[in-house]
Scaffold this motif. Structure first.
Motif, PDB file in Angstrom:
ATOM      1  N   HIS A  88       0.682  -1.075  -0.024  1.00  0.00           N
ATOM      2  CA  HIS A  88       0.133  -0.126   0.050  1.00  0.00           C
ATOM      3  C   HIS A  88       0.866   1.254  -0.037  1.00  0.00           C
ATOM      4  N   ASP A  89       1.339   1.480   1.077  1.00  0.00           N
ATOM      5  CA  ASP A  89       2.301   2.626   1.199  1.00  0.00           C
ATOM      6  C   ASP A  89       3.771   2.385   0.405  1.00  0.00           C
ATOM      7  N   LYS A  90       4.123   1.256   0.393  1.00  0.00           N
ATOM      8  CA  LYS A  90       5.625   0.514  -0.155  1.00  0.00           C
ATOM      9  C   LYS A  90       5.047  -0.606  -1.003  1.00  0.00           C
ATOM     10  N   GLU A  91       5.677  -0.676  -2.371  1.00  0.00           N
ATOM     11  CA  GLU A  91       5.844  -1.847  -2.963  1.00  0.00           C
ATOM     12  C   GLU A  91       6.936  -2.108  -3.637  1.00  0.00           C
ATOM     13  N   SER A  92       7.172  -3.138  -3.828  1.00  0.00           N
ATOM     14  CA  SER A  92       8.643  -3.699  -4.505  1.00  0.00           C
ATOM     15  C   SER A  92       8.072  -4.827  -5.458  1.00  0.00           C
ATOM     16  N   LEU A  93       8.724  -4.756  -7.007  1.00  0.00           N
ATOM     17  CA  LEU A  93       8.472  -5.529  -7.674  1.00  0.00           C
ATOM     18  C   LEU A  93      10.034  -6.189  -8.300  1.00  0.00           C
ATOM     19  N   VAL A  94       9.956  -7.388  -8.906  1.00  0.00           N
ATOM     20  CA  VAL A  94      11.269  -7.599  -9.588  1.00  0.00           C
ATOM     21  C   VAL A  94      10.712  -8.203 -11.081  1.00  0.00           C
ATOM     22  N   GLU A 110       5.439   9.171   0.661  1.00  0.00           N
ATOM     23  CA  GLU A 110       6.064  10.250   1.179  1.00  0.00           C
ATOM     24  C   GLU A 110       4.955  10.949   1.876  1.00  0.00           C
ATOM     25  N   GLY A 111       4.705  10.799   3.141  1.00  0.00           N
ATOM     26  CA  GLY A 111       3.661  11.608   3.914  1.00  0.00           C
ATOM     27  C   GLY A 111       2.179  11.393   3.275  1.00  0.00           C
ATOM     28  N   ASP A 112       1.394  12.365   3.327  1.00  0.00           N
ATOM     29  CA  ASP A 112       0.065  12.056   3.339  1.00  0.00           C
ATOM     30  C   ASP A 112      -0.490  12.845   1.815  1.00  0.00           C
ATOM     31  N   ASP A 113       0.612  13.430   0.952  1.00  0.00           N
ATOM     32  CA  ASP A 113       0.301  14.318  -0.061  1.00  0.00           C
ATOM     33  C   ASP A 113       0.173  13.540  -1.373  1.00  0.00           C
ATOM     34  N   GLY A 114       0.157  12.076  -1.281  1.00  0.00           N
ATOM     35  CA  GLY A 114      -0.278  11.425  -2.687  1.00  0.00           C
ATOM     36  C   GLY A 114       1.091  11.149  -3.535  1.00  0.00           C
ATOM     37  N   GLU A 115       2.359  11.544  -2.927  1.00  0.00           N
ATOM     38  CA  GLU A 115       3.520  11.487  -3.552  1.00  0.00           C
ATOM     39  C   GLU A 115       4.220  10.130  -3.012  1.00  0.00           C
ATOM     40  N   ALA A 116       5.075   9.481  -3.795  1.00  0.00           N
ATOM     41  CA  ALA A 116       6.082   8.386  -3.612  1.00  0.00           C
ATOM     42  C   ALA A 116       7.142   8.458  -4.291  1.00  0.00           C
TER      43      ALA A 116
END
Length: 199
Positions: A88-94, A110-116
């Motif tokens: 959800h807040d973090k994803e990792s793919l290979v 990054e925080g609650d502003d919809g940026e990652a």
């Protein structure tokens, strides 16, 4: 997780010929790229050794572009960090080809502003085959339904392929440069379309 923990990216300008199909049971997508079968799936903690093997096959330039540090050996804590995900807040793919991990992509909110913050690495032998673009596309597909509208990343000025990939992939990509490092802001496609309609 802070923004500086997911740093840099390495990509290519892909000329790809691909066929993709989704397998909902395994959360993976298979693609044929240059007659080689490649599939993209969610990373797991058991991928550690294969990820280390990918780093060992990668050039120092590729490692430096990804981490902004010339690691002779990528440390274990970084490998662990790259494989952790809550989906959800973090994803990792290979990306997997010939039973080897040949690429990795991740985002961390990054925080609650919809940026990652986003980062990608593709090992040298598999660059320019469309793997990086496929990873980025799949990462975007997973990020949008989770309320993420923008990817950001820190890219070295010398990493022109990654800067070009961002511009081609995301309308409205913006750049700010400081000390030879670009802070790249990439609105995801759905968010970019909404911004254009509002203009």
């Amino acid at each position: 997780m802070g923004a500086r923990e997911v740093r840099g990216a390495v990509e290519e300008a892909p000329q790809e010929r691909q066929v993709a199909r989704a397998d909902n049971r395994t959360n993976r997508k298979e693609r044929t790229m240059n007659d080689t079968q490649v599939y993209i799936r969610i990373a797991t903690p058991s991928d550690g050794e294969k990820l280390r093997a990918m780093f060992a096959r990668s050039s120092q330039k590729t490692i430096y572009r990804r981490f902004h540090i010339p690691y002779p050996v990528v440390p274990d804590w970084m490998v662990t960090l790259m494989l952790e995900a809550d989906h959800h807040d973090k994803e990792s793919l290979v990306a997997v080809a010939e039973e080897k991990i040949v690429g990795h992509a991740m985002y961390a909110r990054e925080g609650d502003d919809g940026e990652a913050e986003m980062a990608i690495l593709v090992e040298d032998e598999w660059q320019s085959r469309g793997i990086g673009r496929a990873l980025l596309s799949e990462l975007e597909e997973r990020a949008r339904p989770r309320g993420i509208g923008v990817f950001v990343g820190e890219v070295l000025g010398e990493n022109r392929p990654m800067l070009g990939l961002a511009a081609r992939s995301f309308a409205g990509t913006g750049y700010a440069i400081e000390g030879g490092v670009y802070r790249v802001r990439m609105p995801l496609r759905e968010a970019a379309a909404l911004d254009l309609r509002a203009a």
